[in-house]
Design a protein around this motif. Structure first.
Motif, PDB file in Angstrom:
ATOM      1  N   PRO A   1       0.771  -1.142   0.024  1.00 29.33           N
ATOM      2  CA  PRO A   1       0.134  -0.169  -0.014  1.00 29.33           C
ATOM      3  C   PRO A   1       0.700   1.407  -0.015  1.00 29.33           C
ATOM      4  CG  PRO A   1      -0.718  -1.439   1.795  1.00 29.33           C
ATOM      5  CD  PRO A   1       0.497  -2.064   1.100  1.00 29.33           C
ATOM      6  N   HIS A   2       1.980   1.175   0.463  1.00 28.52           N
ATOM      7  CA  HIS A   2       2.947   2.588   0.586  1.00 28.52           C
ATOM      8  C   HIS A   2       4.023   2.688  -0.701  1.00 28.52           C
ATOM      9  CE1 HIS A   2       1.694   2.690   4.546  1.00 28.52           C
ATOM     10  NE2 HIS A   2       1.841   1.333   4.888  1.00 28.52           N
ATOM     11  N   ASN A   3       3.739   1.527  -1.652  1.00 25.32           N
ATOM     12  CA  ASN A   3       4.779   1.585  -2.748  1.00 25.32           C
ATOM     13  C   ASN A   3       3.885   2.512  -3.717  1.00 25.32           C
ATOM     14  OD1 ASN A   3       5.921   1.015  -5.302  1.00 25.32           O
ATOM     15  ND2 ASN A   3       6.942  -0.600  -4.298  1.00 25.32           N
ATOM     16  N   PRO A   4       4.380   3.620  -4.205  1.00 28.56           N
ATOM     17  CA  PRO A   4       3.865   4.654  -5.356  1.00 28.56           C
ATOM     18  C   PRO A   4       3.479   3.667  -6.538  1.00 28.56           C
ATOM     19  CG  PRO A   4       5.433   5.726  -4.177  1.00 28.56           C
ATOM     20  CD  PRO A   4       5.577   4.365  -3.631  1.00 28.56           C
ATOM     21  N   LEU A   5       4.363   2.925  -6.972  1.00 28.23           N
ATOM     22  CA  LEU A   5       4.427   2.360  -8.105  1.00 28.23           C
ATOM     23  C   LEU A   5       3.217   1.277  -8.213  1.00 28.23           C
ATOM     24  CD1 LEU A   5       5.548   2.263 -10.982  1.00 28.23           C
ATOM     25  CD2 LEU A   5       7.322   0.336 -10.205  1.00 28.23           C
TER      26      LEU A   5
ATOM     27  N   ALA B   1       0.729   1.373  -6.167  1.00 30.38           N
ATOM     28  CA  ALA B   1      -0.768   2.023  -6.054  1.00 30.38           C
ATOM     29  C   ALA B   1      -0.799   2.480  -7.462  1.00 30.38           C
ATOM     30  CB  ALA B   1      -0.441   3.290  -5.024  1.00 30.38           C
ATOM     31  N   PHE B   2      -0.262   3.306  -8.211  1.00 30.92           N
ATOM     32  CA  PHE B   2      -0.365   3.687  -9.572  1.00 30.92           C
ATOM     33  C   PHE B   2      -0.791   2.431 -10.518  1.00 30.92           C
ATOM     34  CE2 PHE B   2       0.577   5.258 -13.755  1.00 30.92           C
ATOM     35  CZ  PHE B   2      -0.222   6.787 -13.829  1.00 30.92           C
ATOM     36  N   THR B   3      -0.270   1.435 -10.338  1.00 30.41           N
ATOM     37  CA  THR B   3      -0.499   0.212 -11.187  1.00 30.41           C
ATOM     38  C   THR B   3      -1.694  -0.217 -11.102  1.00 30.41           C
ATOM     39  OG1 THR B   3       1.928  -0.404 -11.415  1.00 30.41           O
ATOM     40  CG2 THR B   3       0.444  -2.019 -12.187  1.00 30.41           C
ATOM     41  N   ILE B   4      -2.363  -0.332  -9.614  1.00 32.78           N
ATOM     42  CA  ILE B   4      -3.548  -0.702  -9.381  1.00 32.78           C
ATOM     43  C   ILE B   4      -4.611   0.114  -9.709  1.00 32.78           C
ATOM     44  CG2 ILE B   4      -5.014  -1.114  -7.444  1.00 32.78           C
ATOM     45  CD1 ILE B   4      -2.446  -2.160  -5.939  1.00 32.78           C
ATOM     46  N   LEU B   5      -4.485   1.456  -9.667  1.00 33.25           N
ATOM     47  CA  LEU B   5      -5.510   2.392 -10.122  1.00 33.25           C
ATOM     48  C   LEU B   5      -5.712   2.363 -11.567  1.00 33.25           C
ATOM     49  CD1 LEU B   5      -4.258   5.440  -8.135  1.00 33.25           C
ATOM     50  CD2 LEU B   5      -6.481   4.268  -7.725  1.00 33.25           C
ATOM     51  N   LEU B   6      -4.525   1.972 -12.430  1.00 30.91           N
ATOM     52  CA  LEU B   6      -4.753   2.077 -13.796  1.00 30.91           C
ATOM     53  C   LEU B   6      -5.405   0.467 -14.112  1.00 30.91           C
ATOM     54  CD1 LEU B   6      -1.217   2.695 -15.243  1.00 30.91           C
ATOM     55  CD2 LEU B   6      -3.303   4.182 -15.418  1.00 30.91           C
ATOM     56  N   MET B   7      -5.449  -0.392 -13.497  1.00 26.48           N
ATOM     57  CA  MET B   7      -5.837  -1.689 -13.668  1.00 26.48           C
ATOM     58  C   MET B   7      -7.313  -1.405 -13.268  1.00 26.48           C
ATOM     59  SD  MET B   7      -5.672  -5.360 -11.675  1.00 26.48           S
ATOM     60  CE  MET B   7      -6.001  -4.692 -10.207  1.00 26.48           C
TER      61      MET B   7
ATOM     62  N   ASP C   1     -11.066  -1.257   4.671  1.00 26.17           N
ATOM     63  CA  ASP C   1     -12.336  -2.259   4.885  1.00 26.17           C
ATOM     64  C   ASP C   1     -12.484  -3.171   3.982  1.00 26.17           C
ATOM     65  OD1 ASP C   1     -13.205  -1.025   7.198  1.00 26.17           O
ATOM     66  OD2 ASP C   1     -14.011   0.737   5.812  1.00 26.17           O
ATOM     67  N   GLY C   2     -11.279  -3.650   3.182  1.00 24.44           N
ATOM     68  CA  GLY C   2     -11.105  -4.503   2.138  1.00 24.44           C
ATOM     69  C   GLY C   2      -9.797  -5.171   2.122  1.00 24.44           C
ATOM     70  N   LEU C   3      -9.278  -5.159   0.923  1.00 23.94           N
ATOM     71  CA  LEU C   3      -8.081  -5.679   0.763  1.00 23.94           C
ATOM     72  C   LEU C   3      -6.414  -5.289   1.394  1.00 23.94           C
ATOM     73  CD1 LEU C   3      -8.728  -7.034  -2.979  1.00 23.94           C
ATOM     74  CD2 LEU C   3      -8.972  -8.211  -0.670  1.00 23.94           C
ATOM     75  N   HIS C   4      -6.896  -3.834   1.663  1.00 20.61           N
ATOM     76  CA  HIS C   4      -5.700  -3.084   2.163  1.00 20.61           C
ATOM     77  C   HIS C   4      -4.624  -2.935   1.259  1.00 20.61           C
ATOM     78  CE1 HIS C   4      -7.187  -3.250   6.463  1.00 20.61           C
ATOM     79  NE2 HIS C   4      -7.562  -4.542   6.110  1.00 20.61           N
ATOM     80  N   LEU C   5      -4.991  -2.617  -0.127  1.00 19.90           N
ATOM     81  CA  LEU C   5      -4.086  -2.723  -1.045  1.00 19.90           C
ATOM     82  C   LEU C   5      -3.579  -1.237  -1.474  1.00 19.90           C
ATOM     83  CD1 LEU C   5      -4.890  -5.457  -3.632  1.00 19.90           C
ATOM     84  CD2 LEU C   5      -3.103  -5.439  -2.058  1.00 19.90           C
ATOM     85  N   LEU C   6      -4.623  -0.358  -1.281  1.00 20.88           N
ATOM     86  CA  LEU C   6      -4.217   1.128  -1.134  1.00 20.88           C
ATOM     87  C   LEU C   6      -4.386   1.953   0.136  1.00 20.88           C
ATOM     88  CD1 LEU C   6      -6.158   1.778  -4.574  1.00 20.88           C
ATOM     89  CD2 LEU C   6      -3.676   1.581  -3.985  1.00 20.88           C
ATOM     90  N   ASP C   7      -3.704   2.828   0.417  1.00 17.79           N
ATOM     91  CA  ASP C   7      -3.524   3.511   1.743  1.00 17.79           C
ATOM     92  C   ASP C   7      -4.315   4.858   1.348  1.00 17.79           C
ATOM     93  OD1 ASP C   7      -3.689   4.956   4.096  1.00 17.79           O
ATOM     94  OD2 ASP C   7      -1.368   4.615   4.156  1.00 17.79           O
ATOM     95  N   PRO C   8      -5.213   5.416   1.872  1.00 17.23           N
ATOM     96  CA  PRO C   8      -5.804   6.723   1.410  1.00 17.23           C
ATOM     97  C   PRO C   8      -5.205   8.005   1.855  1.00 17.23           C
ATOM     98  CG  PRO C   8      -7.250   5.593   2.890  1.00 17.23           C
ATOM     99  CD  PRO C   8      -6.169   4.559   2.698  1.00 17.23           C
ATOM    100  N   HIS C   9      -4.150   7.585   3.150  1.00 16.29           N
ATOM    101  CA  HIS C   9      -3.154   8.702   3.584  1.00 16.29           C
ATOM    102  C   HIS C   9      -1.957   8.660   3.095  1.00 16.29           C
ATOM    103  CE1 HIS C   9      -6.618   8.970   6.348  1.00 16.29           C
ATOM    104  NE2 HIS C   9      -6.428   7.731   6.640  1.00 16.29           N
ATOM    105  N   SER C  10      -1.618   7.879   2.134  1.00 15.77           N
ATOM    106  CA  SER C  10      -0.177   7.963   1.482  1.00 15.77           C
ATOM    107  C   SER C  10      -0.060   9.144   0.678  1.00 15.77           C
ATOM    108  CB  SER C  10       0.079   6.676   0.655  1.00 15.77           C
ATOM    109  OG  SER C  10      -0.851   6.615  -0.456  1.00 15.77           O
TER     110      SER C  10
END
Length: 698
Positions: free
Chosen positions: A9-13, A15-21, A51-60
């Motif tokens: 969740p704290h890795n910017p790359l 996070a960006f890849t997940i958002l694109l997907m 509340d789900g998979l904890h793959l993205l951190d909204p506070h990063s």
């Protein structure tokens, strides 16, 4: 392995890849379920968050940055998409309805909030969240051809007032909540905001025009200038203690007229809708606390019902007031209501700002219950609004604005009329025909000859020889010899049809620009080209020669895929969506071609199944008037079919015709000309000859 998963969740790359997907996969799935694609993005944010998979951190920092950029872009595009020309035409009524559809929901929101014991400041903020609207139903009225209906134009124009007023209330409420409120500070804030708005609206408009004038066709630099201006204005807004979304919206309004509907606007909107705006909605989903959301729905359901019901009722009251005051029909009033219902862009952006705004005691401007209620409001209205629009808009009368629009856009319909009916000075009709393929050369010259002979004009076969640094380069000599051979053949064919020809060789660095410039120099009335299906890498990235000519030409362009000799094309089919100057130009072109070939024209209109018989009769009557005004002797008939699948109807009907004439739009993206999805589908499925016809400024 656990350390790796915890670091994701704290890795910017990552996070960006997940958002694109997520942006690539989920919106189309939800749209197939007849739900807005943004619902899928919110859902993704919930699933991928705490509340789900904890793959993205909204506070990063990376998610905060991308979400902020998306929020700025969302409001910028909201301002950019407002049609300023239409607003100016109906500004009095647009401002009137804008005040109604702002003040009535504002009062409703304040009343609901006070009933639930919110402070006056929070109550005003909640009221402002209900006061704006997002035009999710615009594609529906556009498809039905009723955008020019005054009630629709007034609703579109009212968006300017509601969004600006809502953002102004937001700025003041946030300032008060931060503890910076006093009579003097309020006056200073208003003055600063007024000066800021004037500087943005007038300064950015002037600066943008100057920059675009000086840079000419440098689209990349113009694109970067627009991005720089948006974020510069957003930063300046924060300096005067105003939220950045206010600046972004004003920047959209300021740059609106500068960009027009050109390729830079296409690039700007493409980047936002494809990348950054979806990131904002995913970020909204990440901020949703599911346990809190369920608690709100369970224990504070009256608040949710009050906010949603207050919005629906107050927007109906505003539309009813406008209907009565402006003497609109019930269908027009209900369409105004349905168009002003959806609460997405400004509402969500402002709600997020208010939710994140804290005072010195750490209290939020709106609590989680209100934030969750706004999410429900967005879900309900984004579905209900378009559904109601599709129910009421088909019953609107289709406005008759062909002549007025023709004069405003500069389109000359008279040049297609027979000489005896034309109001234009008598001058030869000139057709430019680019020659580059010996296999299609004869059909193109023959088609041009048929039209030129009927119009007592002449043809200009043109061959472009690619320029070299040295004019004595052997390769250039070879190109000139090939061009000369092609033009000699073109001259022979034109003589067979007893039509005057003026063969031209042009040396140019760019083939497409060479053709467009020749057409301008010859003051051509029409460019006729052969069809090309170049799908290579270069064509995908930069577009084809046809794309560029469509975009840059000063006159209509007819791109032809001929499967039979032109003299054998007797039965012509013209699909007609609405009656506009561009469509009338295509009808005139079809009548001219049919007249020259002793053929017939069928105008096919595929309407919505919900279209009333009165609307169909009115549309048929106006089409008949267009036919009768032409003065052509060609047989012309009208066929109207009610069906949900327009492409299927046209494809099936085309089997009984020799030639189908389709319309293209002169809008360009990075990959070439952007035609509608329907036209793209038809180009693949039609098995007869076809013409793709494009008008300048269309």
């Amino acid at each position: 392995m656990e350390q790796l998963l915890s670091a994701l969740p704290h890795n910017p790359l990552v996070a960006f890849t997940i958002l694109l997907m997520v942006t690539l996969i989920l919106p189309p799935i939800f749209e197939k379920l007849r739900l807005p694609g943004l619902v899928g993005l919110l859902f993704a944010g919930v699933i991928l968050g705490k509340d789900g998979l904890h793959l993205l951190d909204p506070h990063s920092e990376s998610i905060k940055l991308l979400s902020d950029i998306g929020k700025i872009y969302l409001m910028f595009v909201a301002g950019l998409e407002i049609d300023m020309a239409e607003f100016r035409r109906t500004k009095d009524r647009s401002l009137g309805f804008g005040m109604m559809t702002f003040l009535i929901p504002l009062l409703a929101g304040i009343l609901v909030s006070r009933l639930f014991n919110f402070s006056w400041n929070t109550s005003f903020l909640i009221g402002s969240l209900l006061a704006s609207h997002t035009l999710l139903g615009y594609p529906i009225v556009q498809r039905l051809g009723v955008v020019k209906n005054q009630s629709v134009m007034v609703t579109i124009g009212a968006t300017i007032f509601t969004d600006i007023a809502a953002l102004l209330v937001l700025a003041i409420c946030v300032s008060i909540h931060a503890g910076q409120f006093s009579a003097a500070s309020l006056m200073f804030q208003l003055v600063a905001l007024g000066l800021y708005a004037v500087a943005v609206l007038f300064g950015l408009d002037w600066g943008g025009r100057e920059y675009f004038r000086r840079t000419g066709d440098e689209e990349s630099n113009q694109f970067l200038f627009v991005l720089f201006a948006v974020f510069l204005v957003s930063v300046a807004a924060q300096i005067i203690n105003v939220d950045k979304i206010v600046g972004a919206f004003l920047a959209g309004l300021a740059i609106n007229d500068v960009l027009g509907n050109g390729p830079v606007k296409e690039k700007v909107e493409f980047l936002g809708s494809t990348l950054f705006i979806p990131f904002f909605f995913v970020g909204m989903g990440l901020l949703l606390d599911i346990p809190s959301f369920l608690t709100t729905m369970r224990f504070q359901f009256p608040l949710v019902i009050g906010i949603v019901g207050g919005l629906i009722g107050s927007k109906f009251g505003a539309a009813l007031t406008a209907k009565t005051l402006y003497r609109y029909s019930w269908h027009e009033g209900l369409t105004m209501w349905s168009l002003s219902l959806p609460q997405v862009a400004a509402t969500l952006a402002a709600a997020l700002v208010a939710y994140q705004a804290k005072n010195t005691a750490g209290e939020r401007l709106i609590n989680e219950a209100v934030f969750n209620s706004v999410i429900v409001l967005m879900l309900v209205t984004s579905i209900l609004g378009p559904v109601l629009t599709s129910k009421f808009a088909p019953k609107l009368p289709i406005p008759k604005t062909v002549k007025e629009d023709s004069q405003k856009s500069g389109t000359s319909l008279e040049e297609w009329l027979p000489q005896s009916h034309s109001a234009m000075p008598s001058s030869p009709f000139r057709l430019v025909i680019p020659i580059y393929n010996p296999h299609t050369q004869r059909d193109l010259i023959e088609m041009g000859a048929l039209i030129a002979r009927r119009k007592s004009g002449f043809i200009v076969p043109v061959s472009i020889a690619t320029a070299h640094v040295h004019m004595d380069d052997p390769q250039l000599n070879n190109h000139l010899q090939q061009s000369q051979a092609l033009l000699e053949r073109a001259l022979q064919i034109s003589q067979e049809f007893d039509v005057q020809a003026q063969p031209t060789i042009r040396i140019d660095d760019d083939v497409a620009q060479g053709i467009s410039r020749t057409a301008r120099e010859k003051d051509a009335n029409l460019i006729i080209m052969g069809w090309s299906q170049n799908t290579g890498l270069r064509a995908r990235l930069f577009g084809t020669v046809i794309d560029t000519i469509f975009w840059s030409s000063h006159c209509p362009v007819a791109v032809m895929r001929l499967l039979d000799k032109p003299i054998n094309l007797h039965r012509l089919l013209v699909p007609v969506r609405d009656i506009s100057p561009a469509i009338v130009g295509i009808i005139r072109f079809a009548q001219l071609l049919a007249n020259a070939n002793e053929g017939s024209v069928t105008l096919l209109h595929v309407c919505d199944r919900k279209t009333s018989p009165e609307q169909i009769a009115s549309f048929k009557e106006e089409l008949m008037a267009v036919i009768e005004e032409s003065g052509f002797q060609a047989k012309c008939k009208i066929k109207i079919i009610a069906h949900d699948d327009v492409g299927k109807v046209i494809t099936r009907a085309s089997t009984a015709f020799d030639l189908v004439i389709l319309r293209s739009f002169r809008r360009r993206t990075a990959g070439g000309l952007a035609v509608s999805d329907l036209t793209t589908e038809l180009l693949k499925k039609l098995t007869c000859s076809l013409v793709l016809f494009g008008e300048p400024r269309s």
